[in-house]
Design an enzyme around this catalytic site. Structure first.
Site, mmCIF file in Angstrom:
data_model
loop_
_atom_site.group_PDB
_atom_site.id
_atom_site.type_symbol
_atom_site.label_atom_id
_atom_site.label_comp_id
_atom_site.label_asym_id
_atom_site.label_seq_id
_atom_site.Cartn_x
_atom_site.Cartn_y
_atom_site.Cartn_z
ATOM 1 N N ALA A 70 0.861 -1.179 0.000
ATOM 2 C CA ALA A 70 0.000 0.000 0.000
ATOM 3 C C ALA A 70 0.901 1.233 0.000
ATOM 4 O O ALA A 70 0.705 2.167 0.772
ATOM 5 C CB ALA A 70 -0.925 0.003 1.215
ATOM 6 N N CYS A 130 -4.745 1.286 -9.932
ATOM 7 C CA CYS A 130 -4.015 1.161 -8.667
ATOM 8 C C CYS A 130 -4.983 1.120 -7.485
ATOM 9 O O CYS A 130 -5.764 2.055 -7.289
ATOM 10 C CB CYS A 130 -3.044 2.327 -8.496
ATOM 11 S SG CYS A 130 -2.086 2.217 -6.968
ATOM 12 N N GLY A 217 2.461 -11.399 -6.507
ATOM 13 C CA GLY A 217 3.232 -12.601 -6.258
ATOM 14 C C GLY A 217 2.535 -13.850 -6.767
ATOM 15 O O GLY A 217 1.500 -13.785 -7.430
#
Length: 305
Positions: A70, A130, A217
């Site tokens: 963040a 985002c 990830g």
């Protein structure tokens, strides 16, 4: 001899491996590990019109199969980029793509106009996805009308390669890909991070100051791969795939699903040389499989279905 060169729109890439925005800084941060000129491109960290401090700490948290962040687009703004960063990264013999962010459409437009004047920047990645900022970002990437409006506005002032970064935090990412294609995007990149959270059971509170953050990830690779496959079949413009690419095998999956290029990000936190290792692995894979051109495997599973 294997041909790794690929054209994405009118922009030529010497090979289909790029770094992802936000994980490799502006490039010089990883100079000690490899030469960025070996890659097809570098997507530099998110840039805004004015400086941003980002979100309060803590703003990163490890998860069992990835990480949450963040950061909130911390950067020193376009003035600093033009004066200090741009002259330094021009030495890379590769495509430099700037990740463009804003809180309003006017922000996106003004920033894109500034970057349009920089000769050594052949493209921008319009970040409408985002999840780590309170205004802008995902607001544009999760509303079809807003995605259309911001893409149209930027396209009207930006003459070079326009890549639009899509959010996975939607019901149908295909709809967004089609919208930005209609408004003049030259390519789409996907996926951005998935919205997630973690809780510190010892402190008995959220692990991030913002409570939620972007998950990246290995955990998100199956979702990213599925979305790339869906979008590649639905639009005519090239798709740049990303999301949990850790190895050569991961990257090859994205090509087979329809990606014309890949961006490598989170893995660089544990292995900064991962982008060049994946690049070498792709070449070996093609040789071993008897292919002479990277284009031979792009969308292969769709052609063979």
């Amino acid at each position: 001899m294997v041909n790794l060169g690929i054209n994405i729109g009118k922009l030529h890439f010497k090979n289909p491996v790029l770094t992802a925005s936000g994980t490799c800084g502006y490039g010089p941060e990883l100079d000690d590990f490899f030469n960025f000129s070996r890659l097809g491109g570098i997507v530099v960290k998110g840039t805004t019109l004015e400086p941003r401090e980002g979100n309060p700490y803590p703003r990163m948290a490890e998860t069992p199969s990835g990480m949450l962040n963040a950061v909130g687009l911390q950067n020193k703004g376009i003035d600093y980029f033009e004066k200090n960063i741009y002259p330094e990264i021009c030495r890379y013999d590769t495509n430099i793509i700037v990740n463009v962010n804003g809180s309003t459409i006017d922000d996106y437009v003004s920033l894109s106009e500034r970057i349009n004047k920089l000769d050594r920047i052949p493209g921008i990645e319009l970040n409408i996805s985002c999840p780590n900022v309170k205004r802008g970002g995902m607001m544009f990437g999760t509303n079809l009308d807003s995605a259309r409006e911001v893409t149209r506005a930027v396209r009207s002032v930006y003459s070079k390669h326009l890549m639009v970064k899509l959010s996975p935090n939607v019901t149908s990412i295909v709809d967004f890909a089609r919208i930005v294609e209609e408004e003049g995007a030259d390519s789409v990149s996907l996926i951005n991070t998935l919205l997630g959270m973690a809780v510190d059971i010892n402190k008995m509170k959220p692990s991030l100051s913002t409570i939620t953050g972007g998950l990246s990830g290995p955990a998100i690779k199956p979702v990213a791969l599925r979305m790339v496959w869906q979008v590649a079949k639905a639009v005519k413009i090239p798709v740049i795939g990303m999301g949990g690419i850790m190895t050569t095998a991961d990257a090859v999956e994205f090509f087979l699903a329809g990606a014309s290029a890949v961006q490598i990000g989170t893995v660089t936190f544990i292995d900064p040389q991962a982008p060049v290792k994946v690049l070498g692995g792709i070449e070996k894979y093609l040789i071993d499989k008897g292919f002479s051109d990277i284009k031979d495997i792009i969308g292969y599973i769709n052609r063979k279905a």
